[in-house]
Design a protein around this motif. Structure first.
Motif, PDB file in Angstrom:
ATOM      1  N   PHE A 176       0.796  -1.222   0.000  1.00 22.35           N
ATOM      2  CA  PHE A 176       0.000   0.000   0.000  1.00 22.35           C
ATOM      3  C   PHE A 176       0.835   1.283   0.000  1.00 22.35           C
ATOM      4  CE2 PHE A 176      -3.276  -2.907   1.692  1.00 22.35           C
ATOM      5  CZ  PHE A 176      -4.232  -2.682   0.722  1.00 22.35           C
ATOM      6  N   ARG A 177       2.043   1.209   0.551  1.00 20.85           N
ATOM      7  CA  ARG A 177       2.941   2.365   0.642  1.00 20.85           C
ATOM      8  C   ARG A 177       2.222   3.618   1.169  1.00 20.85           C
ATOM      9  NH1 ARG A 177       7.810   1.151  -2.012  1.00 20.85           N
ATOM     10  NH2 ARG A 177       7.631  -0.739  -3.221  1.00 20.85           N
ATOM     11  N   PRO A 178       1.660   3.521   2.370  1.00 17.54           N
ATOM     12  CA  PRO A 178       0.935   4.681   2.923  1.00 17.54           C
ATOM     13  C   PRO A 178       1.897   5.834   3.208  1.00 17.54           C
ATOM     14  CG  PRO A 178       1.263   3.016   4.605  1.00 17.54           C
ATOM     15  CD  PRO A 178       1.740   2.418   3.318  1.00 17.54           C
ATOM     16  N   GLU A 179       1.336   7.052   3.202  1.00 15.98           N
ATOM     17  CA  GLU A 179       2.162   8.223   3.468  1.00 15.98           C
ATOM     18  C   GLU A 179       2.725   8.216   4.882  1.00 15.98           C
ATOM     19  OE1 GLU A 179       1.296  12.458   2.571  1.00 15.98           O
ATOM     20  OE2 GLU A 179       0.331  11.531   0.819  1.00 15.98           O
ATOM     21  N   ASN A 180       1.934   7.729   5.839  1.00 27.63           N
ATOM     22  CA  ASN A 180       2.393   7.656   7.219  1.00 27.63           C
ATOM     23  C   ASN A 180       2.444   6.185   7.636  1.00 27.63           C
ATOM     24  OD1 ASN A 180       2.785   7.723   9.982  1.00 27.63           O
ATOM     25  ND2 ASN A 180       1.648   9.638  10.211  1.00 27.63           N
ATOM     26  N   PRO A 181       3.578   5.529   7.427  1.00 27.84           N
ATOM     27  CA  PRO A 181       3.667   4.091   7.682  1.00 27.84           C
ATOM     28  C   PRO A 181       3.418   3.701   9.138  1.00 27.84           C
ATOM     29  CG  PRO A 181       5.799   4.980   6.995  1.00 27.84           C
ATOM     30  CD  PRO A 181       4.817   6.090   6.902  1.00 27.84           C
ATOM     31  N   ARG A 182       3.852   4.509  10.078  1.00 32.44           N
ATOM     32  CA  ARG A 182       3.642   4.158  11.491  1.00 32.44           C
ATOM     33  C   ARG A 182       2.155   4.153  11.833  1.00 32.44           C
ATOM     34  NH1 ARG A 182       8.621   7.601  12.952  1.00 32.44           N
ATOM     35  NH2 ARG A 182      10.219   5.996  12.994  1.00 32.44           N
ATOM     36  N   GLU A 183       1.453   5.186  11.377  1.00 33.62           N
ATOM     37  CA  GLU A 183       0.008   5.232  11.627  1.00 33.62           C
ATOM     38  C   GLU A 183      -0.696   4.058  10.984  1.00 33.62           C
ATOM     39  OE1 GLU A 183      -2.304   8.734  10.748  1.00 33.62           O
ATOM     40  OE2 GLU A 183      -0.928   9.972  11.918  1.00 33.62           O
ATOM     41  N   TYR A 184      -0.268   3.725   9.776  1.00 35.01           N
ATOM     42  CA  TYR A 184      -0.868   2.602   9.069  1.00 35.01           C
ATOM     43  C   TYR A 184      -0.677   1.294   9.848  1.00 35.01           C
ATOM     44  CZ  TYR A 184      -1.641  -1.050   5.669  1.00 35.01           C
ATOM     45  OH  TYR A 184      -2.076  -2.185   5.050  1.00 35.01           O
ATOM     46  N   LEU A 185       0.553   1.044  10.310  1.00 34.31           N
ATOM     47  CA  LEU A 185       0.826  -0.180  11.064  1.00 34.31           C
ATOM     48  C   LEU A 185       0.026  -0.223  12.365  1.00 34.31           C
ATOM     49  CD1 LEU A 185       4.660  -0.508  10.474  1.00 34.31           C
ATOM     50  CD2 LEU A 185       2.841  -1.942   9.504  1.00 34.31           C
ATOM     51  N   ILE A 186      -0.059   0.902  13.039  1.00 37.79           N
ATOM     52  CA  ILE A 186      -0.861   0.967  14.268  1.00 37.79           C
ATOM     53  C   ILE A 186      -2.311   0.648  13.950  1.00 37.79           C
ATOM     54  CG2 ILE A 186      -1.769   2.551  16.023  1.00 37.79           C
ATOM     55  CD1 ILE A 186       1.074   3.894  15.947  1.00 37.79           C
TER      56      ILE A 186
END
Length: 132
Positions: free
Chosen positions: A34-44
């Protein structure tokens, strides 16, 4: 020296028992997919959805829905034969974090169809999430 080896083995056993490496591989794969802009938020967010799914007994919403599985399969099936090779199949499972480094798949000599690929991806995702 033996105590060190014992602690290392205990650590490996713990990671294997709780399928931590599979979870980390899966999280990494979703991140790269997905390569989200905010990877930490995505993982959380993914971990929070997992926690809620476990608490409520609901199925976890997998990142690889039917259309994603079909797209991945079609990218590998460049000749549009409706099949992929065993090597492509194995590498796709590795890329998705659904095949452990030490796991050995048996090549039955048959090409892999979309249906078999879809079933295996879904089965392996369910197995990983069931462990949590």
């Amino acid at each position: 020296m033996q105590a060190r080896g014992s602690r290392e083995q205990e650590a490996r056993d713990y990671l294997e028992k709780h399928r931590i490496m599979e979870l980390l591989n899966y999280l990494t794969s979703t991140l790269l997919f997905f390569r989200p802009e905010n990877p930490r938020e995505y993982l959380i967010s993914v971990l929070e959805r997992l926690r809620i799914a476990k608490m409520t007994g609901l199925a976890f919403p997998f990142f690889m829905d039917h259309s994603n599985i079909v797209s991945m399969f079609e990218m590998m099936d460049t000749s549009n034969k409706g099949t992929i090779s065993f090597v492509q199949y194995r590498e796709a499972l590795k890329t998705l974090g659904l095949l452990t480094a030490d796991e050995v798949l048996k090549d039955d000599g048959h090409a892999v169809t979309l249906d078999k690929f879809r079933r295996e991806v879904n089965k392996r995702m369910e197995e990983i999430w069931a462990a949590f």
